[in-house]
Design a protein around this motif. Structure first.
Motif, short mmCIF file in Angstrom:
data_model
loop_
_atom_site.label_atom_id
_atom_site.label_comp_id
_atom_site.label_asym_id
_atom_site.label_seq_id
_atom_site.Cartn_x
_atom_site.Cartn_y
_atom_site.Cartn_z
N ASN A 35 33.92 57.43 16.72
CA ASN A 35 33.18 58.09 15.64
C ASN A 35 34.02 59.12 14.88
O ASN A 35 33.49 59.80 14.00
CB ASN A 35 31.92 58.75 16.20
CG ASN A 35 30.88 57.72 16.61
OD1 ASN A 35 30.15 57.20 15.78
ND2 ASN A 35 30.83 57.41 17.90
N MET A 36 35.29 59.22 15.20
CA MET A 36 36.15 60.14 14.46
C MET A 36 36.49 59.55 13.10
O MET A 36 36.80 58.37 12.97
CB MET A 36 37.43 60.42 15.25
CG MET A 36 38.43 61.27 14.47
SD MET A 36 39.78 61.87 15.51
CE MET A 36 39.00 63.25 16.31
N ARG A 37 36.42 60.37 12.07
CA ARG A 37 36.77 59.94 10.72
C ARG A 37 37.80 60.90 10.15
O ARG A 37 37.56 62.09 10.03
CB ARG A 37 35.53 59.93 9.81
CG ARG A 37 34.48 58.91 10.23
CD ARG A 37 34.95 57.48 10.01
NE ARG A 37 33.94 56.51 10.42
CZ ARG A 37 33.87 55.95 11.61
NH1 ARG A 37 34.75 56.30 12.55
NH2 ARG A 37 32.94 55.06 11.88
N SER A 38 38.98 60.39 9.87
CA SER A 38 40.02 61.21 9.26
C SER A 38 40.96 60.30 8.48
O SER A 38 40.96 59.08 8.68
CB SER A 38 40.81 61.99 10.33
OG SER A 38 41.76 61.15 10.95
N LYS A 39 41.75 60.89 7.62
CA LYS A 39 42.71 60.08 6.86
C LYS A 39 43.82 59.53 7.74
O LYS A 39 44.58 58.67 7.32
CB LYS A 39 43.30 60.92 5.73
CG LYS A 39 44.13 62.11 6.18
CD LYS A 39 44.68 62.86 4.98
CE LYS A 39 45.54 64.06 5.40
NZ LYS A 39 46.09 64.78 4.23
#
Length: 474
Positions: free
Chosen positions: A75-79
């Motif tokens: 569930n981690m969201r990063s560039k």
């Protein structure tokens, strides 16, 4: 056999870089399972049953924590993607605690127990935040059935390079340092520091050179259509998948077998066979080289035949070898090397193919549940593996205590010698046979997987598809 255009082949640079992460994982992991119990019993003076309990509690904590880390990673969201931020954040504490668990202290039995219990829990917790995202990353680098096997073969080479270093270097350095006048406790402290640096460097190389290579990363950021779910729901859905149950069972049983057989070798060679540090190091080097040679053969075989059948066959040979060698008593170094060749076929197959088979469950999860949860799938298998390893270290400690083993004396009793032999052969052989039995019911085959991928591609495009050719997986 049809395959969608989404299939991804990997260049040499990515395979090599990804395998460096396996070195970072395996340096700490194998250093722990080869020597931590031995370090506690023979250098810290912790009774074997108590030392086994420290490992049991710490690794059980690690196993229970697996799904939490997997869910966080999914569930981690990063560039920078879902996996790599956690990997780099965990690398430093993982290396620090790998150093601290090999630092001897004199605080009395109760305080020493508490100290090492806390250190091992912190070690396994930081390890987990590195290794779960690392393994999940492998499923995001390619979705090709055979290419995943090749990627894991490269990683397995990295694993056995780390095994060779983690098994052969400590006895050699220990003898060298003690010969120069250093205490055993200081020697282990230096060895722990060397391994901590190795963990940090290899983890950084993997993190740096796999940047931006995830095949799903950019698509998810632009249009995240995957269903999200709670951790409990995600676990329930993945465990409900038919292949998960049988692969997880096999992973558990072989983890017990592998941990007992490999972790008990230092006792076997020192006490039963009377080998010094040089002979011990030589064996561990040969062991790792044999495993690397087997990996080439395993990869080629698994690309021509089904992973499941290759896995079952080679683990079966390894298990049979363990049972047979329980009757030999290892009368010579040559017999020990034959044991090495037979057992390593099964163990190399396990570490090469089970991850590749695990990755294939990720596409099945997407097909059935409309979610890509490589982290939780990895965590379920890691839970099974760590639970098996925890049980193995506890069983080893209890069996050694039952056999009358005492770390403070040089000459062990006959019952202790016999128990050390069984810890290395008979008991692992029984658990290995159970691992083979479990995998026979695993339903994912190459033909079914490719049929499912064709249906999955059609499903993504809202086209018609049939489940007839892979219904046995569902």
């Amino acid at each position: 056999m049809p395959m969608s255009s989404e299939t991804t082949k990997l260049p040499f640079k990515i395979k090599l870089s990804y395998s460096m992460g396996q070195i970072g994982d395996s340096l700490g992991y194998n250093m722990y399972f080869f020597f931590f119990l031995f370090f506690l019993t023979d250098y810290v003076g912790v009774p074997p049953a108590l030392a086994g309990t420290i490992s049991l509690v710490a690794i059980l904590w690690d196993a229970v924590f697996d799904p939490v880390v997997g869910h966080i990673s999914d569930n981690m969201r990063s560039k920078y993607g879902r996996r790599r931020p956690l990997m780099i954040m965990a690398a430093l504490p993982y290396s620090i605690f790998a150093f601290l668990i090999f630092n001897s202290i004199s605080l009395g039995t109760q305080a020493t127990f508490i100290y090492f219990l806390i250190m091992t829990i912190l070690f396994w917790s930081s390890y987990k935040f590195f290794v779960i995202p690392y393994f999940a990353l492998g499923a995001e680098l390619t979705n090709d059935f055979n290419e995943r096997t090749t990627l894991r073969a490269w990683s397995s080479v990295g694993l056995y390079v780390a095994v060779m270093v983690a098994s052969a270097l400590p006895p050699y350095l220990l003898a060298l340092f003690e010969k120069s006048g250093m205490s055993g406790q200081l020697s282990w402290r230096i060895i722990g520091g060397i391994f901590a640096v190795g963990i940090l460097l290899s983890a950084f190389i993997c993190w740096h050179f796999t940047r931006g290579k995830e095949i799903y990363k950019h698509e998810e950021q632009k249009n995240n259509t995957m269903k999200k779910s709670s951790l409990v729901k995600a676990l329930a859905q993945i465990v409900k998948l038919k292949p998960t149950k049988f692969l997880a069972g096999s992973v558990f049983f072989w983890a017990v077998a592998s941990t007992m057989a490999m972790g008990g070798l230092i006792y076997l060679m020192k006490y039963n066979l009377g080998y010094g540090a040089e002979r011990q190091s030589l064996y561990f080097i040969i062991n790792s080289l044999v495993c690397i040679v087997w990996i080439v053969f395993i990869n080629k075989t698994a690309r021509h035949f089904d992973k499941k059948h290759v896995y079952a066959c080679f683990l079966g040979i390894g298990s049979l070898g363990l049972l047979l060698f329980s009757m030999t008593g290892f009368p010579s170094f040559a017999i020990l090397l034959i044991f090495c060749v037979v057992f390593c076929l099964g163990d190399s197959t396990y570490w090469t193919l089970y991850y590749s088979m695990m990755y294939d469950i990720c596409e099945l999860d997407e097909y059935v549940n409309d979610s890509r949860r490589e982290g939780v799938v990895t965590a379920v298998m890691s839970f099974s593996q760590k639970l098996g390893a925890a049980c193995a270290t506890w069983i080893t400690g209890m069996l050694l205590a039952f056999g009358g083993y005492e770390g403070a004396i040089e000459n062990q009793s006959e019952s202790a010698h016999q128990m050390i032999l069984y810890v290395n052969t008979l008991m692992p052989g029984i658990f290995g046979s159970l691992a083979v039995l479990a995998i026979l019911f695993y339903p994912i085959t190459k033909k079914r997987f490719y049929s499912m991928m064709t249906a999955l591609h059609a499903k993504r495009s809202h086209k018609k598809y049939s489940e007839e050719d892979f219904k046995d997986m569902l």
